[in-house]
Motif scaffolding. Sequence first.
Motif: not given
Length: 381
Positions: A71-79, A122-131
């Motif tokens: 899932e892309p960050p909220v600040s960069r939804p098009d990532e 998102s494993i291994g990233t700061p966004m891993a809470f959604g993994a």
Amino acid sequence: MIVATGAVWAVTAVPAAAAESDLPEYLMKVRASQMWKVADGTGITVAVVDSGVKDLPGLEGRVLPGVSFMEPPVSRPDEKYPPHDDFQGHGTTMTAAIVGDGSGGGPRGLAPGAKVMPIRTSIGTPMAFGAIGEAAKGVRYAADNGAKIINLSIGGWWSLDKMKPAVEYAQSKGALVFVGMGNEGDGNKSTNPIANLPGVLGVGAVDLTGEPLPSSSYGPSTDLASFGGKVPVRCKENTAWCVQDGGTSYATSLASASAALVWSAHPDWTANQVARVLIQTAGAPLDGSKRNDWIGYGIARPSKVLLDHQGDPGAPDGDPLAAPAPVQTQAPSAAPAAAAPDRAEPAAAESGLSRKWPALGAAVAVTLGLGITVILKRLRR
């Protein structure tokens, strides 16, 4: 020293052939080059639900297009996050352990004829809470797109409300699911909750002597073990290969590859039958017990199936974990039954892939393995 807990890799010692001279010792122990003359994983797709895969020379022609559920960050939804990219390198390491050709300093895979379907989370990233939600989507995708084996070298502090139905769906499609027990070096409270799900094979890690790695988590949901010691892993921000402990992550990939070899040779078998013969032919605990919480029923030895023609696949629909067939045991050790590994003795030179789960960002790593209530996998004892 852990006493009478480990297992023997192979019953029959086979001299190394000239073609084996460049193989790592753990592949020689399972007689990889001889097995590859019978089956090399051709026709089998292994889904690696992980951090993606980096396209490397040793993986050319072995990796399918795959998919990303990051899932892309909220600040960069098009990532966009393509599956053939990997911030951390964990998914790349698991892929190479299964299908790598050994070039570029990477490992030789145990099932080089198989295909890996990379499923990026998102494993291994700061966004891993959604993994966990992403991984559950990945499990469903794998089941719908031809994966016979689903490799989950992942874990963490998460609810199973999404993963449990995803695993059940994959199993209904005929997929076999392997998951690492964890790398916290503790029993029960730190084991991967996914391993408790019915029909899922929980994998522990051993060294070349057959002893459990001190970092390998253990418990009643351990079913098999494989090598997880000093192996080539991606390091330096996924720019190089380094030799480190791969832990239960690496062991899970080798267990998945073992299943791919067996299934390649017996394409008409079901997931239950593949799992059953792996359990039957595993290198059982040295104290003569049927299983234990550190290595389960023993070290996976696909060569016993492919080369020695051992193992009875049994009923296609029977869960081998609910009612396991008799396993082959080694002669009982004269040593006393094993106690739990000494947790005060850490594994040497561990980092990254070995002691910490890749599923977690730094903010949630401290809560790994805590506070999860799960369904018991089976009433085995």
